[in-house]
Design an enzyme around this catalytic site. Structure first.
Site, PDB file in Angstrom:
ATOM      1  N   LYS A  65       0.545  -1.397   0.251  1.00 30.99           N
ATOM      2  CA  LYS A  65       0.081  -0.431  -0.057  1.00 30.99           C
ATOM      3  C   LYS A  65       0.981   1.555   0.200  1.00 30.99           C
ATOM      4  O   LYS A  65       1.503   1.628   0.777  1.00 30.99           O
ATOM      5  CB  LYS A  65      -1.167   0.144   1.356  1.00 30.99           C
ATOM      6  CG  LYS A  65      -2.067   0.888   1.211  1.00 30.99           C
ATOM      7  CD  LYS A  65      -2.607   1.488   1.852  1.00 30.99           C
ATOM      8  CE  LYS A  65      -1.901   2.690   2.269  1.00 30.99           C
ATOM      9  NZ  LYS A  65      -1.365   4.020   1.573  1.00 30.99           N
TER      10      LYS A  65
ATOM     11  N   GLU B 274       8.784   0.831  11.601  1.00 30.20           N
ATOM     12  CA  GLU B 274       9.872   1.384  11.124  1.00 30.20           C
ATOM     13  C   GLU B 274       8.974   3.372  11.780  1.00 30.20           C
ATOM     14  O   GLU B 274       8.360   3.395  10.703  1.00 30.20           O
ATOM     15  CB  GLU B 274      10.201   1.284   9.566  1.00 30.20           C
ATOM     16  CG  GLU B 274      10.804  -0.207   9.707  1.00 30.20           C
ATOM     17  CD  GLU B 274      12.064  -0.150  10.972  1.00 30.20           C
ATOM     18  OE1 GLU B 274      12.749   0.308  10.373  1.00 30.20           O
ATOM     19  OE2 GLU B 274      12.021  -1.196  10.466  1.00 30.20           O
TER      20      GLU B 274
ATOM     21  N   GLU C  53       9.491  15.662  15.547  1.00 33.54           N
ATOM     22  CA  GLU C  53      10.021  15.733  13.809  1.00 33.54           C
ATOM     23  C   GLU C  53       9.534  16.658  13.392  1.00 33.54           C
ATOM     24  O   GLU C  53       8.596  17.293  12.521  1.00 33.54           O
ATOM     25  CB  GLU C  53       9.852  14.070  13.532  1.00 33.54           C
ATOM     26  CG  GLU C  53       9.956  14.056  13.019  1.00 33.54           C
ATOM     27  CD  GLU C  53       9.622  12.592  12.107  1.00 33.54           C
ATOM     28  OE1 GLU C  53       8.407  12.369  12.219  1.00 33.54           O
ATOM     29  OE2 GLU C  53      10.737  11.690  11.496  1.00 33.54           O
TER      30      GLU C  53
HETATM   31  P1  NAD Z   1       1.702   8.960   7.677  1.00 29.83           P
HETATM   32  O1  NAD Z   1       2.336   7.629   9.012  1.00 29.83           O
HETATM   33  O2  NAD Z   1       1.037   9.985   8.428  1.00 29.83           O
HETATM   34  O3  NAD Z   1       1.738   7.271   6.075  1.00 29.83           O
HETATM   35  C1  NAD Z   1       2.449   6.317   6.430  1.00 29.83           C
HETATM   36  C2  NAD Z   1       1.683   5.384   5.487  1.00 29.83           C
HETATM   37  O4  NAD Z   1       0.904   4.912   6.468  1.00 29.83           O
HETATM   38  C3  NAD Z   1       1.061   5.869   3.739  1.00 29.83           C
HETATM   39  O5  NAD Z   1       0.786   4.613   3.381  1.00 29.83           O
HETATM   40  C4  NAD Z   1      -0.301   6.351   4.367  1.00 29.83           C
HETATM   41  O6  NAD Z   1      -1.493   6.142   3.698  1.00 29.83           O
HETATM   42  C5  NAD Z   1      -0.178   4.648   5.796  1.00 29.83           C
HETATM   43  N1  NAD Z   1      -2.001   5.031   7.229  1.00 29.83           N
HETATM   44  C6  NAD Z   1      -1.735   6.450   7.601  1.00 29.83           C
HETATM   45  N2  NAD Z   1      -2.986   6.177   8.175  1.00 29.83           N
HETATM   46  C7  NAD Z   1      -2.690   4.515   8.254  1.00 29.83           C
HETATM   47  C8  NAD Z   1      -3.584   3.666   9.152  1.00 29.83           C
HETATM   48  N3  NAD Z   1      -4.396   4.257  10.284  1.00 29.83           N
HETATM   49  N4  NAD Z   1      -4.116   2.515   8.759  1.00 29.83           N
HETATM   50  C9  NAD Z   1      -2.484   1.858   7.866  1.00 29.83           C
HETATM   51  N5  NAD Z   1      -1.781   3.145   7.623  1.00 29.83           N
HETATM   52  C10 NAD Z   1      -2.166   4.647   7.067  1.00 29.83           C
HETATM   53  O7  NAD Z   1       3.695   8.697   7.262  1.00 29.83           O
HETATM   54  P2  NAD Z   1       3.888   9.773   5.973  1.00 29.83           P
HETATM   55  O8  NAD Z   1       3.968  10.636   6.643  1.00 29.83           O
HETATM   56  O9  NAD Z   1       3.925   9.316   5.056  1.00 29.83           O
HETATM   57  O10 NAD Z   1       5.334   8.906   6.408  1.00 29.83           O
HETATM   58  C11 NAD Z   1       6.384  10.565   7.171  1.00 29.83           C
HETATM   59  C12 NAD Z   1       6.472   9.630   8.358  1.00 29.83           C
HETATM   60  O11 NAD Z   1       7.046   8.703   7.959  1.00 29.83           O
HETATM   61  C13 NAD Z   1       7.369  10.530   9.149  1.00 29.83           C
HETATM   62  O12 NAD Z   1       7.711  10.311  10.819  1.00 29.83           O
HETATM   63  C14 NAD Z   1       9.395   9.212   9.105  1.00 29.83           C
HETATM   64  O13 NAD Z   1      10.253   9.731  10.039  1.00 29.83           O
HETATM   65  C15 NAD Z   1       8.500   7.987   8.973  1.00 29.83           C
HETATM   66  N6  NAD Z   1       9.457   7.619   8.189  1.00 29.83           N
HETATM   67  C16 NAD Z   1      10.064   6.189   8.908  1.00 29.83           C
HETATM   68  C17 NAD Z   1      11.133   6.033   8.643  1.00 29.83           C
HETATM   69  C18 NAD Z   1      12.166   4.771   9.282  1.00 29.83           C
HETATM   70  O14 NAD Z   1      12.693   3.604   7.950  1.00 29.83           O
HETATM   71  N7  NAD Z   1      11.872   4.383  10.121  1.00 29.83           N
HETATM   72  C19 NAD Z   1      11.573   5.820   6.537  1.00 29.83           C
HETATM   73  C20 NAD Z   1      10.709   6.834   5.676  1.00 29.83           C
HETATM   74  C21 NAD Z   1       9.438   7.803   7.029  1.00 29.83           C
END
Ligand code: NAD
Length: 487
Positions: A176, A250, A383
């Site tokens: 997804k 992650e 962050e």
């Molecule tokens: P996000 O958590 O908003 O979304 C990530 C994914 O989860 C998207 O595909 C989103 O549609 C999906 N999602 C959102 N709500 C959900 C739910 N309730 N159930 C299932 N899926 C859901 O994050 P973002 O804004 O896309 O990305 C930025 C964040 O990702 C930052 O906090 C960053 O630090 C983190 N990140 C972490 C790593 C790591 O390896 N630790 C790597 C890259 C990014």
């Protein structure tokens, strides 16, 4: 005709299906205009994708195929990804604004695939154990169907970090992608198909949180491999927990670069140019808290301001651009809001802090260096996910370690010193999943992931691969144990 590029949003059993959810516009953050459209999945589409992924394991040869066959398919996928780099880089830059020149390297996606191919060859999948109570056969096999849920910040690589270990383990995976960046995943489905990944072993459902939650809830999904924010990770854990699905999370970070008094400031500045401000600060492990000796704060700030000044903001497709916009208006507003809160709470801006005046379109934020930041202040704790460095002064090494650890996150860190041993000794006291000595990141074969609220489990290396395997143990008769030991 909309004039927008059209991409599939639901890939099931080796074929694109008409998506039954709403249509999603993909917006270019540099122009603020839609450039592509993707259909999103309905709940029924999610059911179909998970069912096809389960069937592919039940009926198909994938889970029990010799490892060499799976490796061959993944090698072909690697070659196809390399050959498609210009197109993958284009959709990546248009979706989230990274400079095209940087996107072309696909953030070393080839390295990720190569690392996993090397890793699987080190794993013993079957071992005979003998102890005073008898003999057993310990088998490591695929965990089952995996939901790979990814963010938008490093398209292609994020997706491959879910697909590759899953399929090398003999799992099937339903991906997804993020609604901000759904196209790279769609292109990868076609490449998987061309590489010979059997139908159903990879699938894709596009959409937002609702589609992600439908996957997380689905009883056919055995493991959720999630990368994204801590808030979403906690939400996913609350849904997956009661049904005891396997979880790999992650999550976010607020990583500290600890600068010891004897550090090489050129190296510090070069590292933070790349891994604090690079990708417009949209890297989970970005070194965004710069913990510096109070007596050297002015020098460090000067070096960081010079580094920030070397970034060229502009059209991501322009050769000269080194920094694109943030992914969305919301992300830009959040970053600028956090800078404004920082100034209210007493921090001072050495450069940046606003939107660049010369760019009238696009969600750009100037590379920003804040100093005199208090360790407990909002900017030191939250962050930003934007190009904002917060310089936090310290008086002695004990305090530097305390500041580095004063965070709900524990993803990554770095320690800079002319004395490598001293840097490692300090790094050992910092509670994070990874930490770099006089550098900014860690090699791919090292397990990557967070302590505290930065995550659960690890990606990369043997440890990352291991999380796609389940142990199954069999009690043997002495005769069987003998024969298997000799085999
Ligand atoms: P996000 O958590 O908003 O979304 C990530 C994914 O989860 C998207 O595909 C989103 O549609 C999906 N999602 C959102 N709500 C959900 C739910 N309730 N159930 C299932 N899926 C859901 O994050 P973002 O804004 O896309 O990305 C930025 C964040 O990702 C930052 O906090 C960053 O630090 C983190 N990140 C972490 C790593 C790591 O390896 N630790 C790597 C890259 C990014």
């Amino acid at each position: 005709m909309t004039g927008l590029e059209e991409y599939g949003g639901v890939f099931v059993d080796g074929a694109w299906r008409r998506a039954r959810g709403a249509v999603l516009d993909v917006v270019d953050p540099a122009t603020e205009e839609a450039w592509a459209r993707v259909g999103t999945a309905s709940d029924d589409d999610v059911d179909l994708a998970v069912a096809a992924a389960g069937d592919a394991l039940d009926r198909g040869p994938w889970a029990s195929a010799p490892l060499s066959e799976r490796i061959e398919v993944v090698r072909r996928l690697a070659a196809l990804v390399q050959a498609s780099a210009p197109e993958l880089a284009r959709v990546r830059s248009r979706s989230m604004g990274a400079p095209y020149k940087a996107s072309l390297g696909l953030s070393n996606s080839a390295g990720v695939i190569g690392m996993y191919i090397d890793t699987v060859q080190q794993v013993a999948f079957e071992t005979v154990r003998r102890d005073e109570y008898g003999d057993s056969l310990v088998v490591r096999g695929p965990v089952g169907t995996v939901a790979g849920i990814v963010p938008w910040n490093v398209p292609v690589r994020n997706e491959l970090k879910k697909i590759v270990p899953a399929i090398l383990a003999g799992c099937s995976v339903v991906l997804k992608p993020s609604p901000e960046s759904p196209v790279a995943g769609a292109l990868l489905m076609d490449l998987c198909q061309q590489a010979g990944v059997p139908s159903g072993v990879v699938g894709l459902v596009s959409g937002g949180a609702d589609v992600g939650e439908a996957l997380v809830r689905h009883p056919g999904v055995r493991k959720i491999a999630f990368t994204g924010s801590t808030a979403t990770g906690a939400r996913i854990a609350s849904i997956a927990g009661p049904r005891l699905a396997r979880l790999q999370l992650e999550l976010g970070g607020k990583s500290a670069a600890v600068v010891l008094p004897d550090a090489d400031l050129d190296l510090v500045a070069r590292s933070l140019y790349a891994f604090g401000l690079g990708n417009s600060g949209q890297i989970c492990a970005a070194l965004t808290r710069v913990v510096v000796p109070r007596a050297r704060q002015a020098e460090v700030v000067e070096a960081l301001v010079a580094a920030a000044g070397r970034h060229v903001l502009g059209d991501p497709m322009d050769e000269a651009t080194t920094m694109g916009p943030l992914v969305s208006r919301r992300a830009r507003d959040k970053a600028l809001g956090l800078v404004s809160t920082a100034l209210d709470e007493g921090a001072r801006a050495a450069c940046g802090g606003g939107a660049p005046a010369h760019l009238t379109r696009g969600w750009f934020v100037e590379p920003t260096v804040l100093y005199d930041v208090e360790p407990g202040s909002t900017i030191a704790q939250e962050e930003v996910f934007g190009p904002v460095l917060a310089v936090v002064p310290y008086d002695d090494e004990e305090q530097a370690v305390r500041i580095a650890n004063d965070s709900r996150y524990g993803l990554h860190g770095a320690v800079f010193s002319a004395d490598d041993d001293r840097a490692l000794a300090v790094a050992r006291r910092i509670d994070t999943g990874t930490c770099a000595i006089n550098s900014f990141d860690v090699p791919l074969s090292a397990p990557f992931g967070g302590t505290k609220q930065s995550g659960v489990g690890r990606e990369n290396g043997v440890e990352g691969y291991d999380s796609y395997l389940e142990y199954r143990s069999y009690k043997l008769t002495p005769g069987l144990a003998e024969r298997l030991s000799r085999a």
